[in-house]
Write an enzyme that holds these catalytic residues in place. Structure first.
Site, PDB file in Angstrom:
ATOM      1  N   GLU A 260       0.886  -1.163   0.000  1.00  0.00           N
ATOM      2  CA  GLU A 260       0.000   0.000   0.000  1.00  0.00           C
ATOM      3  C   GLU A 260       0.917   1.204   0.000  1.00  0.00           C
ATOM      4  O   GLU A 260       1.371   1.665   1.047  1.00  0.00           O
ATOM      5  CB  GLU A 260      -0.900  -0.078   1.242  1.00  0.00           C
ATOM      6  CG  GLU A 260      -2.225   0.592   1.057  1.00  0.00           C
ATOM      7  CD  GLU A 260      -2.188   1.985   1.608  1.00  0.00           C
ATOM      8  OE1 GLU A 260      -1.955   2.911   0.788  1.00  0.00           O
ATOM      9  OE2 GLU A 260      -2.382   2.148   2.809  1.00  0.00           O
TER      10      GLU A 260
ATOM     11  N   CYS B 257      -2.616   8.430   3.012  1.00  0.00           N
ATOM     12  CA  CYS B 257      -2.357   7.879   1.673  1.00  0.00           C
ATOM     13  C   CYS B 257      -3.479   8.296   0.746  1.00  0.00           C
ATOM     14  O   CYS B 257      -3.281   8.427  -0.456  1.00  0.00           O
ATOM     15  CB  CYS B 257      -2.324   6.361   1.717  1.00  0.00           C
ATOM     16  SG  CYS B 257      -1.092   5.743   2.816  1.00  0.00           S
TER      17      CYS B 257
END
Ligand code: UN1
Length: 513
Positions: free
Chosen positions: A268, A302
């Site tokens: 990720e 993110c």
């Protein structure tokens, strides 16, 4: 428990609050292994609030070994019994929600509501994983042979290394760990070096749940270390799955090492998330969604909104309204009531933001609002007003992820241009469109629309629920964590053919008699 009346402002206050929260969670920093130490700074004042032992490669290797041994026991425990552990862990997280939020606030500088939200995300994934423990289901398929059964079964894989980042210092571990433990795996966790305290507290709560339920020890082993110390987590053949959150640079370093030993990685990595604002957008709703997604968590998710792709007919209005919201954002001590933007994690992040803004101006961009440092009286603390920057085009800078609150504005004239701009970056995590035109919404969701792992309509790019699979495409790394069927990434699949007949017919009609 923090209330407005005792908002911690000095380093001494923060230290005391951290000690209290750790004590209440039954967490003991002294129990960490390591011959060197790591200073933990709070971005709120920029000063050291704790010093913890730091493990080295040998410690990490030992952690992998004990985790592997625990796995050999844990894999034979029925999944619903494993679920009972996660149920208790979820209860303990609920009881200690405020304590964990205190630690997240201290180490990462999240505002109260977001710190509590992160702990809620941990509780939510526990609920999900408990349900999952009763349905780690395989399929049955029709066999082409008479008297045969064809089916799939799912089994634990072993030790899962979890490498988490500072921005979600506890929830991302919980996504991975709640699911991995229910799947029958064990976990070795390397938290961010910026946030070891909440890691010690979360691990202590999980260990308490395990002890209460007489589960094996070492189901989760915490290794506070740096990138060098963590090498065994990446390279050991005893670690079949590595789930890592961080920069694209970090992913590019570790992915080939994991692949070289045929390990599985769940990555990720960077996001460069955009929202398309179309002429039909409900602007009241869009502005609120944009400001939370871009300025929330001080631009350090993110999933943070980094690019705004606005139709030229509404661009001036949108820019004006976002700029005005930015000018009114309260920035400061994240524990204080009414503050919406806390500090950046460190000086490096602040300097990176400054450099990006200089480059934007060199590229012909115009900083419409924000970008300046906000002085709170602590020289080592770095608070910045989120920046809104109009760009002449999607420059190299805009195509890069800068982990700071900068929102670049680009304009478009046709919907096809908007989608091309949207997809014209290396990363592919999260995306959104604000529109009331169903055709546009559907096109954005379709194969030829957004190329991201998360595609939203009329909400921002951040703040995903745990029920869906979380992750993204392209340089974001392709991993999926959290809900839906992301659990399959933590298990191995066996295809089983059972012959219950008295004959031995071969598949594909092969005759071998
Ligand atoms: C992250 O930034 O690494 O969707 C995770 C979100 C949160 C998780 C973010 N639920 O913004």
């Amino acid at each position: 428990m923090t209330t407005l009346a005792d908002t911690p402002t000095t380093t001494g206050d923060l230290r005391e609050l951290a000690t209290r929260a750790l004590d209440r969670c039954g967490a003991d920093i002294g129990a960490l292994t390591g011959r060197t130490t790591l200073d933990v700074r709070s971005p709120i004042t920029g000063e050291v609030v704790a010093t913890v032992p730091m493990a080295d490669t040998a410690d990490a290797e030992a952690a992998v070994q004990v985790a592997h041994e625990a796995y050999l026991v844990w894999r034979a425990v029925p999944a619903p019994v494993r679920g009972a552990l996660i149920k208790r862990f979820g209860q303990l997280l609920t009881e200690h929600k405020e304590d964990l939020a205190d630690l997240i606030g201290i180490e990462v500088g999240k505002i109260r509501s977001e710190a509590l939200g992160e702990v809620q995300e941990m509780i939510d994934i526990c609920d999900f994983a408990v349900g999952l423990s009763r349905r780690l289901d395989g399929r049955t398929m029709p066999s082409e042979r008479p008297g045969h059964r064809l089916m799939e079964t799912w089994h634990p894989v072993g030790v899962v290394a979890v490498i988490s980042a500072f921005n979600f210092p506890a929830a991302v571990w919980a996504w991975n760990t709640a699911v991995a433990l229910v799947c029958g795996d064990t976990v070795v966790w390397k938290p961010s070096e910026a946030a070891p305290l909440v890691a010690v507290a979360g691990s202590a709560l999980l260990a308490r749940a395990a002890e209460e339920l007489s589960a094996p020890a070492h189901l989760n082993t915490l290794v506070v270390t740096d990138a060098d110390g963590a090498a065994p987590l990446i390279d050991s053949p005893l670690v079949p799955v590595v789930s890592a959150t961080g920069s694209e640079r970090m992913g590019a370093q570790i992915a080939p090492r994991i692949a070289a030993r045929f390990g599985r990685s769940i990555l990720e990595l960077g996001g460069n998330n955009a929202a398309v604002v179309t002429p039909s957008a409900d602007l009241d709703l869009a502005i609120r969604g944009i400001v939370f997604a871009a300025a929330g968590t001080a631009g350090q998710r993110c999933t943070t909104l980094r690019r705004l792709i606005v139709h030229e007919s509404v661009a001036d209005t949108v820019v004006e309204r976002v700029a005005s919201a930015y000018r009114n954002l309260r920035i400061g001590n994240p524990f204080a009531d009414g503050v919406l933007v806390g500090p950046l994690i460190d000086k490096k992040a602040f300097d990176g933001m400054g450099r990006a803004l200089d480059e934007a101006v060199d590229d012909g961009g115009v900083v419409v609002a924000g970008g300046e440092r906000v002085d709170t009286g602590d020289p080592e603390a770095y608070y910045a007003r989120p920046a809104l920057v109009r760009m002449p085009g999607q420059t190299e800078l805009v195509r890069r992820e800068t982990f700071a609150p900068i929102l670049y504005v680009l304009t478009y004239s046709t919907f096809a241009d908007a989608v091309a701009l949207h997809n014209g970056v290396p990363q592919g995590l999260s995306s959104s469109i604000f529109t009331r035109d169903q055709r546009e919404a559907e096109q954005f969701l379709a194969a030829e629309g957004s190329d991201c792992g998360i595609v939203n309509v009329n909400i921002g790019t951040s703040g995903a629920e745990i029920g869906g699979a979380f992750g993204g495409e392209k340089t974001t790394g392709g991993g999926r964590e959290s809900g839906s069927d992301a659990w399959r990434g933590y298990m191995r699949r066996a295809t089983n053919t059972v012959n219950y007949s008295t004959e031995l017919p071969l598949a594909q009609g092969v005759d071998f008699s």
